[in-house]
Scaffold this active site. Sequence first.
Site, PDB file in Angstrom:
ATOM      1  CB  SER A  18      -0.958   0.005   1.184  1.00 51.29           C
ATOM      2  OG  SER A  18      -2.043  -0.851   0.922  1.00 51.29           O
ATOM      3  CG  PHE A  40      -7.953 -13.213  -1.681  1.00 53.82           C
ATOM      4  CD1 PHE A  40      -6.921 -14.044  -2.086  1.00 53.82           C
ATOM      5  CD2 PHE A  40      -7.978 -11.918  -2.167  1.00 53.82           C
ATOM      6  CE1 PHE A  40      -5.927 -13.591  -2.944  1.00 53.82           C
ATOM      7  CE2 PHE A  40      -6.990 -11.456  -3.019  1.00 53.82           C
ATOM      8  CZ  PHE A  40      -5.964 -12.295  -3.419  1.00 53.82           C
ATOM      9  CE1 TYR A  83      -4.947   2.090   4.125  1.00 53.56           C
ATOM     10  CE2 TYR A  83      -5.600  -0.076   3.383  1.00 53.56           C
ATOM     11  CZ  TYR A  83      -4.725   0.985   3.363  1.00 53.56           C
ATOM     12  OH  TYR A  83      -3.612   0.928   2.560  1.00 53.56           O
ATOM     13  CB  SER A  84     -11.991   0.490   1.706  1.00 53.54           C
ATOM     14  OG  SER A  84     -12.509  -0.218   0.599  1.00 53.54           O
ATOM     15  CG  ASN A  85      -6.685  -2.518  -0.425  1.00 58.54           C
ATOM     16  OD1 ASN A  85      -5.627  -1.966  -0.682  1.00 58.54           O
ATOM     17  ND2 ASN A  85      -6.832  -3.304   0.639  1.00 58.54           N
ATOM     18  N   GLY A 117       2.795  -1.030   4.090  1.00 61.70           N
ATOM     19  CA  GLY A 117       1.994  -1.886   3.240  1.00 61.70           C
ATOM     20  C   GLY A 117       2.411  -3.337   3.305  1.00 61.70           C
ATOM     21  CB  THR A 118       1.313  -6.464   4.058  1.00 64.47           C
ATOM     22  OG1 THR A 118      -0.105  -6.625   4.012  1.00 64.47           O
ATOM     23  CG2 THR A 118       1.714  -5.850   5.379  1.00 64.47           C
TER      24      THR A 118
END
Length: 377
Positions: free
Chosen positions: A48, A109, A159-161, A303-304
């Site tokens: 991120s 996922f 938080y939202s991708n 980020g990961t």
Amino acid sequence: MDGVHRAGVPGVYAEVRDAGRTWSGASGVADVRTGRPVTPDMRHRVGSVTKTFTAAAVMQQVEQGRIRLDAPIGGYLPRLVPGERGKKITVRMLLNHTSGIPDYIPYAFPSLQGFPSRPDVSAKSLDDNRFRQFRPAELIEMGLAAPPVGEPGGPEGVYSNTNYLLLGQLLEQVTGTTAEEYITRNVIERAGLRHTGFPTGPRIEGPHSRMYEALYGLIDAPRDYSVYNMSWTGTGAALVSTMEDLNRFYGKLLDGKIVNRSSLAQMQRTLPVRALDGSTIEYGLGLHKVTVQGCGTFWGHDGTVWGAGTMSLTRADGKRQMSVAINLQRWNTRDSSGMPQHHAIDDALLALYRQAMCDSGSPAGTETASQVSAFVP
């Protein structure tokens, strides 16, 4: 860094800058099977941290008058965000995660849904999606179809991708090119970065480490996910970079060389945002604010992605910088209720961050410790 390696991370590498001086180093291995060592210049999936690049690209378009921060996203992307939602959610709300749109990742996922309470959560989806090609619109639709996580424009964000995939589509709409191409030309190249880019396939080009995912003990031994199709995260978290490049990027951004000072001030207007791990962070427009007791205020992002973690922070005066990469993620095992437990790696990483940001003698408060040690996927 040796302490982080001894605590259980196969490999860690970093670059620290202080008032014109640069230190870089590495500890451990890039491949647990062969013992190949990590080196400070390795390329890495930075997760991120990508969001700051995307936010900077959006702000450039704001400066040119093609995007208005407080305009509804539905005016730009009526097919993707139709109806009342499209009228209420603004570009700014996507940037600072106050849109109320949930993250799509549990739906892309599905074997991860319900973590940590669901007993049958598994890593199956990680393997199923390794070479899957997602379309941004497909992922955005997953997020929009899920129950909202808040009202648009609320005082606190979630938080939202999904937000940053929408911003990628917004960039494509107003620039007439792909978001990745625009960010490459106008952010990455403007910053003079030589080893940063969006991947064009599942493999990382150039020297890099394998990237080991433990998924809170569900994968034992941790599995290498360095070969992965990053279409599942795109303009939210797909970039590959080096620690040197990240320090250069944040240094130039905070010096007004990527966006102008007015845009930077907008990016640094923060509010509380609930991260994916449940912690609360101070978040602006693609920038994370961390205040370290006795050491100062830092800006950057963490980020990961599967198997790879990154932290990059630059002090507000630009004189102290830290970028750290590790090649193991979600190392904490779970208790009987499914909750991740504290691990020696957590303490070792915090000790590394403290020294890299403040030198060894400066303490960090408890609240700051949790902020600095929590990677935001």
